[in-house]
Motif scaffolding. Structure first.
Motif, PDB file in Angstrom:
ATOM      1  N   LEU A  79       7.193  -3.665  17.751  1.00 20.24           N
ATOM      2  CA  LEU A  79       8.155  -2.649  17.320  1.00 20.24           C
ATOM      3  C   LEU A  79       9.422  -3.326  16.800  1.00 20.24           C
ATOM      4  O   LEU A  79       9.947  -2.978  15.733  1.00 20.24           O
ATOM      5  CB  LEU A  79       8.481  -1.729  18.505  1.00 20.24           C
ATOM      6  N   ALA A  80       9.882  -4.325  17.539  1.00 18.67           N
ATOM      7  CA  ALA A  80      11.068  -5.064  17.115  1.00 18.67           C
ATOM      8  C   ALA A  80      10.829  -5.684  15.752  1.00 18.67           C
ATOM      9  O   ALA A  80      11.702  -5.653  14.878  1.00 18.67           O
ATOM     10  CB  ALA A  80      11.403  -6.143  18.141  1.00 18.67           C
ATOM     11  N   GLY A  81       9.623  -6.236  15.544  1.00 20.08           N
ATOM     12  CA  GLY A  81       9.301  -6.851  14.264  1.00 20.08           C
ATOM     13  C   GLY A  81       9.367  -5.858  13.123  1.00 20.08           C
ATOM     14  O   GLY A  81       9.937  -6.133  12.066  1.00 20.08           O
ATOM     15  N   SER A  82       8.808  -4.669  13.343  1.00 19.38           N
ATOM     16  CA  SER A  82       8.855  -3.651  12.284  1.00 19.38           C
ATOM     17  C   SER A  82      10.298  -3.281  11.962  1.00 19.38           C
ATOM     18  O   SER A  82      10.682  -3.177  10.792  1.00 19.38           O
ATOM     19  CB  SER A  82       8.093  -2.398  12.732  1.00 19.38           C
ATOM     20  N   SER A 136      13.790   5.833   6.590  1.00 19.16           N
ATOM     21  CA  SER A 136      14.496   7.107   6.492  1.00 19.16           C
ATOM     22  C   SER A 136      13.696   8.138   7.273  1.00 19.16           C
ATOM     23  O   SER A 136      12.495   7.991   7.473  1.00 19.16           O
ATOM     24  CB  SER A 136      14.642   7.533   5.035  1.00 19.16           C
ATOM     25  N   LEU A 137      14.401   9.154   7.743  1.00 17.69           N
ATOM     26  CA  LEU A 137      13.742  10.172   8.555  1.00 17.69           C
ATOM     27  C   LEU A 137      14.174  11.535   8.038  1.00 17.69           C
ATOM     28  O   LEU A 137      15.366  11.854   8.021  1.00 17.69           O
ATOM     29  CB  LEU A 137      14.151   9.987  10.020  1.00 17.69           C
ATOM     30  N   PHE A 138      13.222  12.337   7.599  1.00 20.27           N
ATOM     31  CA  PHE A 138      13.506  13.662   7.043  1.00 20.27           C
ATOM     32  C   PHE A 138      14.648  13.601   6.032  1.00 20.27           C
ATOM     33  O   PHE A 138      15.606  14.363   6.089  1.00 20.27           O
ATOM     34  CB  PHE A 138      13.848  14.660   8.148  1.00 20.27           C
ATOM     35  N   TYR A 140       0.804  -1.215   0.000  1.00 16.08           N
ATOM     36  CA  TYR A 140       0.000   0.000   0.000  1.00 16.08           C
ATOM     37  C   TYR A 140       0.841   1.271   0.000  1.00 16.08           C
ATOM     38  O   TYR A 140       0.314   2.371  -0.015  1.00 16.08           O
ATOM     39  CB  TYR A 140      -0.951   0.006   1.200  1.00 16.08           C
ATOM     40  N   GLY A 141       2.144   1.083   0.064  1.00 11.25           N
ATOM     41  CA  GLY A 141       3.035   2.224  -0.056  1.00 11.25           C
ATOM     42  C   GLY A 141       2.913   3.251   1.049  1.00 11.25           C
ATOM     43  O   GLY A 141       3.207   4.428   0.863  1.00 11.25           O
ATOM     44  N   LEU A 142       2.471   2.830   2.219  1.00  7.08           N
ATOM     45  CA  LEU A 142       2.376   3.778   3.322  1.00  7.08           C
ATOM     46  C   LEU A 142       3.752   4.090   3.885  1.00  7.08           C
ATOM     47  O   LEU A 142       4.704   3.338   3.692  1.00  7.08           O
ATOM     48  CB  LEU A 142       1.501   3.185   4.444  1.00  7.08           C
ATOM     49  N   ASN A 143       3.818   5.195   4.605  1.00  5.62           N
ATOM     50  CA  ASN A 143       5.071   5.577   5.248  1.00  5.62           C
ATOM     51  C   ASN A 143       5.436   4.555   6.324  1.00  5.62           C
ATOM     52  O   ASN A 143       4.602   4.204   7.164  1.00  5.62           O
ATOM     53  CB  ASN A 143       4.880   6.968   5.879  1.00  5.62           C
ATOM     54  N   PRO A 144       6.678   4.058   6.306  1.00  2.00           N
ATOM     55  CA  PRO A 144       7.076   3.005   7.265  1.00  2.00           C
ATOM     56  C   PRO A 144       6.817   3.374   8.725  1.00  2.00           C
ATOM     57  O   PRO A 144       6.435   2.522   9.513  1.00  2.00           O
ATOM     58  CB  PRO A 144       8.564   2.846   7.014  1.00  2.00           C
ATOM     59  N   TRP A 145       7.044   4.649   9.072  1.00  3.38           N
ATOM     60  CA  TRP A 145       6.872   5.029  10.478  1.00  3.38           C
ATOM     61  C   TRP A 145       5.417   4.926  10.896  1.00  3.38           C
ATOM     62  O   TRP A 145       5.100   4.490  12.006  1.00  3.38           O
ATOM     63  CB  TRP A 145       7.392   6.447  10.721  1.00  3.38           C
ATOM     64  N   ILE A 146       4.529   5.321   9.958  1.00  2.00           N
ATOM     65  CA  ILE A 146       3.102   5.201  10.263  1.00  2.00           C
ATOM     66  C   ILE A 146       2.717   3.736  10.381  1.00  2.00           C
ATOM     67  O   ILE A 146       1.992   3.328  11.295  1.00  2.00           O
ATOM     68  CB  ILE A 146       2.270   5.909   9.165  1.00  2.00           C
ATOM     69  N   CYS A 147       3.287   2.906   9.482  1.00  2.52           N
ATOM     70  CA  CYS A 147       3.001   1.474   9.526  1.00  2.52           C
ATOM     71  C   CYS A 147       3.435   0.880  10.856  1.00  2.52           C
ATOM     72  O   CYS A 147       2.770   0.020  11.426  1.00  2.52           O
ATOM     73  CB  CYS A 147       3.747   0.743   8.419  1.00  2.52           C
ATOM     74  N   MET A 148       4.583   1.362  11.328  1.00  3.17           N
ATOM     75  CA  MET A 148       5.119   0.858  12.574  1.00  3.17           C
ATOM     76  C   MET A 148       4.131   1.107  13.721  1.00  3.17           C
ATOM     77  O   MET A 148       3.866   0.243  14.539  1.00  3.17           O
ATOM     78  CB  MET A 148       6.440   1.576  12.853  1.00  3.17           C
ATOM     79  N   ILE A 149       3.566   2.317  13.710  1.00  2.65           N
ATOM     80  CA  ILE A 149       2.607   2.659  14.764  1.00  2.65           C
ATOM     81  C   ILE A 149       1.319   1.858  14.601  1.00  2.65           C
ATOM     82  O   ILE A 149       0.776   1.328  15.571  1.00  2.65           O
ATOM     83  CB  ILE A 149       2.337   4.184  14.759  1.00  2.65           C
TER      84      ILE A 149
END
Lengths: 259, 237, 319, 393, 300
Positions: C223-226, C150-152, C81-90
């Protein structure tokens, strides 16, 4: 509010308890007056500990009601009863052996000062403040019970007498209205017993009602205002120490009848 | 027959027995009385090897048994009827009784064992009626009888009884104490621990009073029966 | 004795920060930083598990499932779905929390071996789902092409960069958990472990506390899994099988579960043993692994963190 | 303070143990060697793949070095065990690249682990010859082309499936049941069976699965029996493919045509099936059936030699999986012989110069569009007859 | 084309389920024997099954001993392994806690697996069926003679154990240890010996399971863990400590897997069994027959 009801902190009505057909308590009625010390005595297996367990919510009675300050509590879970203001000690010492003396008493403050998981994990100022508050209260209790010097020792390294005292202190930390002490003097030597009895008196002097189970008759006779005698799960006598001491049924229950 | 010399024991590092010495002569009934928590049961457990003692010596018929493990004590002729009966609650009455003969089961023939079982049933006829019942479902008095019967199956010369009257109706208590007297008359030495002081003092020859792990009184049982100090120990001064 | 002082944490942090540099100085352990990334990922799980098992006294043999749920939710949402990884993590953490709540509420009423079986069964069921729902998960062959983090605009695309990212999470989780342990809640957990009756007499709502810790440990595992999924850029079900749950159990027990440092030491030791050191035993690898475990269980009942205590009492006895 | 000490102590231990082991492991070597890395699942649940691969690769390296190496250079083969684990494969490949500094890597053994390390090979620009079946390894779905640095030797599942489907079509059969094990091997085969079925006009009327450690597949076969297909195709490896055969013969289903995958390629399986394998068909590569190949078949010589060498050295029957490592090893050796150990050159050599390479599993022709290099001739349809292989025609 | 009617199919699923379930049941019984005496869950139980199969192969196929000799020899050898397990891995533990013991038995199972791999390698081994491989047809379902051996041996084990626990003094003594260890000591029972015996017995039963199942499903070194998990599931499903529960649990697990695979989805068949297990636990937290009173009273 009705004056009589207010006088009774605890009101046990028609309580019965059976374990798999075995009758541990049957139709027990009694009250505990506010600000008094009441002792429950009786030979082994008379049902004293069962009674304690019902009052403090370890299990509900098979029959009957237990009212604390006019509210029924017999079906509440133990932690809810603790929240209402009844705290207890255990016959076989149940200290948190993996904690220090201080931490044990701090644990006792759990009912009054609660922090959330999140705020304590993040060490938010609020949780920090509460932690300080708990610490203050625990220290006050520890000074009161005379263990102020040993706060950082592991609980299980204390002498038996001190462990008993600590357990009482832990029960006090929640600022209860009623403390139930299960054999506070069992296994103690004379000096320790003396310390324990004076402590119980001191607690009572602060206005806290005390209900205790005890085998050491010296202690019971010295400190209680009223005594309840159980045998085979039934009340056989109730009254002042003097009256109980000379009650023939009590003597028979204790020393045995003719054999 | 049994000599206990200055033993001390602790439970979870809490001292329970402090320098206790006791002597049980052959053929006698010796009783130990005292309030709850005075260390009576611990003493019997120490003799039968269930707990370790820190100090002192236990001597039985000129043999030092201090360090002998529990499962071998019974083979020496000492059987304990433990406090609270400690039956095999999920086994039948029969099985409980037979297991009492465990330590010589392999060495003897069936008939011999059955003979002992019969003897046990003679002492407690009610048990024969209940022989197929699960031990845990017996009444308190019956359980106590079963516990004694089981101990007798071990063919003890010294029988240790721990509070046989606890939680039992007075009528049954009397029956049990009768059995104790009979057993003694038949030649078994008995060490009896009791809270029911009157009953214990009546059947015993000699008696010790234990308080907080110390022997505080000792004497001929019949004399102690009238000693006001005994009442004091129980009901406070 | 359970105080988590500031000094050890500072030293620990300093060691962690300097480790990659130190490792790169010695050619033969150059790749240790790479292994340390995984140690960090596993530490996140064991820290939570240590709180659950060592402090609250509840056994879980199913945490590989939460680890996997984190990895797969992240993987599926980012690649499909191409979502942002950080959002997926949450999102993954939220989903895990809900599942943990649903599973934990009935399971935690069970005791001892029954709880172990319930969590074990849950773990296997989740594993079967990973394996079977091929359209979502790619099945046994796994899921390639999971993007990195990646972050910013700053890409965590090298071992060292990812190392610092993972260990920052570990330090945060460690401090958060240590704070809990030292707070009222932590005392309540230890109280539950020592004596449930006494704890409830103190007013501790035992059921509630067990659930909270279970969910917390599950969320850490998620979190570890992500983090795992975004580092390896690939996941397949066998990483999240029953044997990994058991390995986690072994990490906790070996390190010493009565102490949160044990979680770190256990993860460190077992990871290095199985990814690096045991390799030299070849054929005998399994035998040596089993023997080490057995010996530690027999001779170090309190795990490796218990060693100084044991030595101390040994020295005391000697004198 | 204790905790501090532990931390320091542990770290020191960590370093010193690592140091000690590494020192002991690698004595300094004076002359330049060619370093080849290998990742096989030597232990663990998929050891049936990695174990023969490792043995084969080591045997070849030994033979080469015994014969004086490659142009005088010693061949150093560094094998790491992945245990079929993606994490381990990932770590091991990075170690091979950054620390051991190998110039080419063979393996991993499984499709899963191969897919897991594939991005690393691309990123670090090192040629990798996978020994796993899935076509996804050499087919980048985004570009439709192979990955630049990744090659593979085994026939893809696609070829095996096509071989089976073609045969079914020639028999005029199209109602089929498929069975597969729930591991990467089974799932990948199942995927191809389902994907290619419409192309060959196959109707899959049953699609059953079983676990790699299952002890009995009677239930699945009973269900299939109830549906009554014209043929059954089973995709698995290890003991389960034998159990399936036995259950099938017990259920009296021997008259239903039965295909095994190319994972069936070991005589041990026929032996273990204890008669239940009779009449079963399987698409196999040359190395399984060296004796059956006609004398002028180009593969016969290499296959016979490999089979004999392997039997002599390890005293166990050959498994077809070892052949994948053989093919990869010799491609690498050829490259090293021709152009030395430069990574870029090796890659280019593999892509451009592996033409008509006679291997165990076929004749390879790599190209920029094909990093597998095999045609459908790589499989021969084999039938079990009198307890041995026999060509099906 | 031969087909099979739906009823015959159902019957076939049942037969298969019961056979597979019998093996689980035997493993579960092994768990219970040790659990009842020690409260330890021995996760190395599956390794006994594996060893039973492989050692039988060694004796029967490798050394060509006849069945009647090879079978007892195998059981004795595996029993010895059980005894060693207790002596080397369990009894040296000084501070046993549930988790320590779980880890110890897991460690032991890893160790045994490693040694088995070292001895036998990674390939599966076959064992000839005890009475041939000519199946019998009943109601359209096909039954291998070996199925009768598996189910038969489960029955033999059940009968042998019930005689042992009901009729012999040693059996009674073992029950007594489980019941009340202190009281057992008082009547002269050496509790440590009984623990040793429990390990020996459950190893022997594991060996029987391994020997009888190998002709059906082959055997290789790493089969133990999965069997242990299934057997543990069966023991928990039936209620830990209850022998009838273990058998019921094992057979139910086997049947669910078989019916699940045949009627619903073969990929999820293991999940079905576990979901049923979870459902049972959530409604009856001590397993089907897991009421402590009932389980221990109704030994057999």
């Amino acid at each position: 509010m009705n004056r009589l009801a207010q006088e009774h902190v605890l009101d046990v009505q028609g309580v019965a308890m059976t374990f798999g057909g075995l009758m541990a308590l049957s139709n027990l009625n009694f009250q505990v007056k506010k600000g008094t010390i009441k002792a429950v005595i009786g030979p082994n297996g008379a049902g004293k500990t069962t009674l304690f367990n019902i009052i403090t919510g370890s299990f509900p009675p098979t029959k009957g009601t237990v009212k604390f300050k006019d509210e029924p509590i017999e079906n509440l879970k133990a932690h809810k009863i603790a929240d209402r203001g009844i705290s207890r000690t255990f016959q076989t010492i149940e200290l948190f052996s993996n904690m220090t003396v201080l931490e044990n008493v701090m644990m006792g403050c759990h009912t009054c000062v609660r922090t959330s998981f999140l705020s304590s994990g993040l060490k938010l100022p609020r949780s920090h403040r509460k932690e300080t508050e708990i610490l203050d209260r625990a220290m006050k209790v520890l000074r009161f019970i005379g263990l102020g010097e040993k706060i950082n020792e592991p609980a299980d390294s204390l002498a038996l007498g001190e462990q008993k005292i600590l357990e009482i202190g832990r029960a006090l930390a929640s600022e209860p209205e009623l403390v139930c002490l299960d054999e506070p003097a069992a296994g103690l030597n004379e000096t320790e017993t003396h310390v324990a009895s004076s402590l119980i008196k001191a607690i009572n002097a602060k206005g806290i009602t005390v209900l205790l189970v005890e085998h050491d008759m010296k202690v019971v006779m010295n400190i209680s205002d009223e005594i309840l005698v159980l045998n085979y799960g039934q009340k056989i006598a109730e009254g002042t120490p003097e009256g109980i001491r000379n009650n023939p049924r009590v003597i028979e229950a204790y020393l045995g009848g003719e054999a | 027959m049994l000599k206990i010399e200055g033993i001390s024991a602790a439970y979870h590092s809490i001292p329970v027995l402090k320098d206790v010495s006791i002597h049980v002569p052959k053929g006698k009934v010796v009783s130990i009385i005292g309030a709850n928590g005075s260390g009576k049961s611990t003493l019997l457990k120490a003799i039968s090897g269930l707990i370790k003692i820190n100090q002192g010596r236990i001597q039985y018929q000129d043999q030092d048994i201090t360090a002998i493990p529990a499962h071998r004590i019974v083979g020496l002729g000492i059987s304990l009827v433990p406090e609270g009966r400690q039956l095999f609650a999920h086994l039948s009455v029969q099985d409980n009784i037979r297991l009492g003969a465990y330590h010589y089961f392999k060495k003897s023939n069936r008939a011999e064992i059955e003979q002992s079982v019969k003897q046990a049933y003679q002492i407690f006829p009610i048990l024969e009626k209940r022989s197929k019942q699960i031990a845990g479902t017996l009444s308190g008095g019956e359980q106590q009888m079963l516990a004694i019967a089981r101990a007798l199956m071990g063919r003890p010369e010294l029988l240790l009884l721990d509070e046989p009257s606890m939680g039992i109706a007075p009528l049954i208590v009397r029956e049990i104490f009768n059995v104790i007297v009979n057993l003694n008359q038949a030649g078994t030495t008995i060490l009896l621990v009791e809270q029911n002081a009157k009953a214990a003092l009546k059947v015993a020859h000699h008696s010790y009073v234990l308080e907080s792990g110390n022997i505080v009184l000792e004497g001929i049982a019949a004399e102690l029966l009238h000693n006001p100090k005994v009442k004091e120990v129980y009901l406070g001064g | 004795m359970l105080q988590i002082a500031k000094l050890p944490i500072a030293i620990f942090a300093a060691l962690i920060i300097t480790f990659p540099w130190m490792a790169h100085q010695i050619p033969v352990i150059d790749h240790y930083a790479d292994i340390m990334v995984f140690v960090g990922i596993y530490c996140l799980i064991t820290i939570g598990l240590s709180l659950l098992m060592g402090y609250a006294g509840q056994i879980s043999v199913g945490h590989a499932a939460f680890f996997g749920i984190g990895a797969y939710v992240s993987g599926i949402l980012t690649t499909n779905y191409g979502l942002n990884p950080w959002i997926c993590m949450i999102i993954a953490m939220l989903i895990t929390a809900v599942i943990a709540l649903l599973v934990g509420a009935p399971s935690l009423k069970l005791k001892g071996h029954y709880l172990a079986m319930a969590t074990l069964a849950f773990g296997i069921i989740i594993f079967i789902i990973f394996n079977e729902e091929i359209e979502w998960t790619g099945g046994p062959d796994g899921m390639p092409g999971i993007p990195g983090l990646s972050l910013f605009g700053f890409k965590f695309d090298s071992v060292d960069k990812y190392y610092y990212l993972v260990w920052a999470f570990v330090l945060a989780a460690f401090i958060f958990t240590a704070n809990i342990i030292q707070s009222d809640a932590g005392r309540a957990l230890r109280a539950i472990h020592t004596s449930e009756p006494a704890a409830s007499a103190m007013g501790v709502d035992i059921a509630k506390f067990k659930i909270i810790v279970f969910v917390y440990s599950a969320v850490l595992a998620s979190l570890a899994g992500s983090l795992y999924a975004h580092y390896l850029n690939f996941i397949n079900p066998s990483t999240f099988d029953l044997f990994f749950s058991i390995k986690l159990l072994i990490m906790i027990a070996l390190g010493g579960m009565h102490n949160i440092w044990g979680a770190i030491i256990g993860a460190l030791l077992i990871t290095f043993l199985s990814y690096e050191w045991l390799h030299y035993f070849e054929e005998f690898e399994v035998i040596v692994y089993g023997a080490i475990l057995l010996l530690v269980t027999i001779f170090l009942p309190n795990g490796l963190v218990g060693v100084p205590e044991m030595l101390k009492s040994w020295v005391r006895r000697k004198n | 303070m204790i905790l501090k000490r532990i931390t320091i102590l542990i770290t020191i231990c960590l370093f010193s143990i690592g140091l000690l082991i590494s020192c002991a492991e690698k004595p300094p070597e004076p002359k330049k060697t060619y370093k080849v890395g290998a990742l096989f699942s030597v232990t663990g649940r998929t050891s049936f793949l990695g174990d023969p691969e490792k043995k084969t690769a080591e045997m070849i390296a030994e033979q080469i070095n015994a014969a004086g190496g490659i142009n005088g250079h010693n061949l150093e083969l560094i094998v790491y065990d992945t245990e079929g684990d993606a994490t381990k494969a990932n770590l091991a490949l990075k170690k091979l690249i950054t620390q051991d500094k190998v110039s080419v890597v063979i393996g991993p053994s499984l499709s899963g682990t191969s897919l897991a390390v594939l991005p690393l090979a691309e990123q670090h620009e090192i040629p990798l010859i996978s020994c796993a079946a899935s076509y996804k390894i050499v087919h980048n779905e985004k570009t439709g082309k192979p990955y630049k640095w990744v090659f593979k030797t085994p026939q893809t599942d696609t070829m095996a499936v096509e071989a089976i489907y073609r045969r079914l079509k020639s028999y005029g059969l199209n109602y089929i049941a498929i069975m597969s094990v729930t591991t990467g091997f089974g799932a990948s085969g199942r995927g191809e069976l389902l994907r290619l079925a419409p192309k060959y006009g196959m109707n899959i009327i049953a699609d059953e699965k079983y676990g790699p450690k299952d002890t009995d597949m009677t239930a699945q076969l009973t269900k299939i029996k109830g549906i009554g297909p014209q043929a059954i195709i089973n995709w698995s490896v290890g003991p389960t493919q034998v159990t399936v055969l036995r259950n099938r013969s017990d259920l009296g289903m021997a008259n239903i045509l039965f295909f095994q995958s190319h994972g069936f390629g070991s005589r041990k399986n026929i032996e273990l099936a204890a008669g239940a394998a009779e009449g079963v068909l399987a698409p196999l590569g040359a190395c399984n059936i060296a004796e059956l190949l006609t004398a002028y078949d180009v593969q016969r010589d290499v296959a016979m030699k490999y089979m004999q060498d392997y039997k002599t050295k390890y005293n166990e029957p050959l498994s077809s999986f070892g052949g994948h490592a053989w093919d990869a090893m010799y491609m690498v050796i050829n490259a090293l012989t021709e152009i030395g150990d430069d990574k870029v050159k090796i890659r280019d050599y593999l892509e451009n110069n592996i033409k008509g390479f006679v291997g165990q599993h076929g004749v390879f022709n790599y190209s920029a569009d094909d990093h597998n290099g095999l045609t459908d001739k790589a499989f021969a349809m084999v039938i079990v007859k009198d307890g041995d292989w026999s060509l099906a025609d | 084309m031969e087909t099979i009617s739906f009823t015959s199919q159902l019957f076939q699923y049942l037969i298969t389920g019961l056979t597979v379930g019998s093996v689980y049941a035997m493993v579960a019984v092994g768990f219970n024997i040790i659990y009842n005496v020690t409260e330890i869950i021995n996760f190395a139980q599956g390794e006994f099954v594996m060893l039973g199969g492989l050692i039988m192969v060694f004796f029967h196929v490798g050394m060509a001993l006849p069945l009647v000799l090879a079978f007892p020899a195998t059981v004795i050898l595996v029993t010895l392994v059980g005894i060693l397990l207790d002596r080397l891995a369990i009894s040296p533990i000084r501070q046993p806690s549930v988790l320590t013991l779980i880890i110890a038995t897991i460690a032991a199972s890893i160790l045994i697996k490693g040694i088995a791999m070292f001895i036998w390698g990674k390939d599966p081994f076959d064992l000839p069926a005890f009475s041939g491989r000519n199946p019998i047809t009943v109601m359209g379902a096909v039954i291998q003679p070996q199925y009768f051996w598996v189910i038969g041996f489960l029955i033999v084990v059940v009968i042998a154990l019930s005689i042992f626990f009901d009729r012999t003094i040693i059996g009674k003594a073992m029950s007594a240890c489980a019941d009340n260890a202190d009281a057992a000591k008082l009547v002269g029972i050496n509790v440590k010996q009984m623990i040793l015996l429990s390990f020996a017995l459950s190893a022997a039963i594991g060996a029987v399971a391994g020997v009888t199942m190998t002709p059906i499903s082959l055997m290789e070194y790493d089969r133990g863990a999965m069997l242990a998990v299934k057997g543990f599931g069966a023991a928990i499903l039936g209620g830990l400590g209850s022998f009838p529960g273990a058998i019921l649990g094992g057979l139910i697990m086997g049947a669910i897997e078989s019916f699940g695979a045949g009627l619903v989805s073969s990929g999820y068949k293991d999940a079905f069994a576990l979901i049923v297990l979870l459902a049972v636990l959530f409604f009856k937290p001590s397993g089907i027959l897991g009421d402590i009173e009932i389980s221990k009273i109704k030994r057999f």
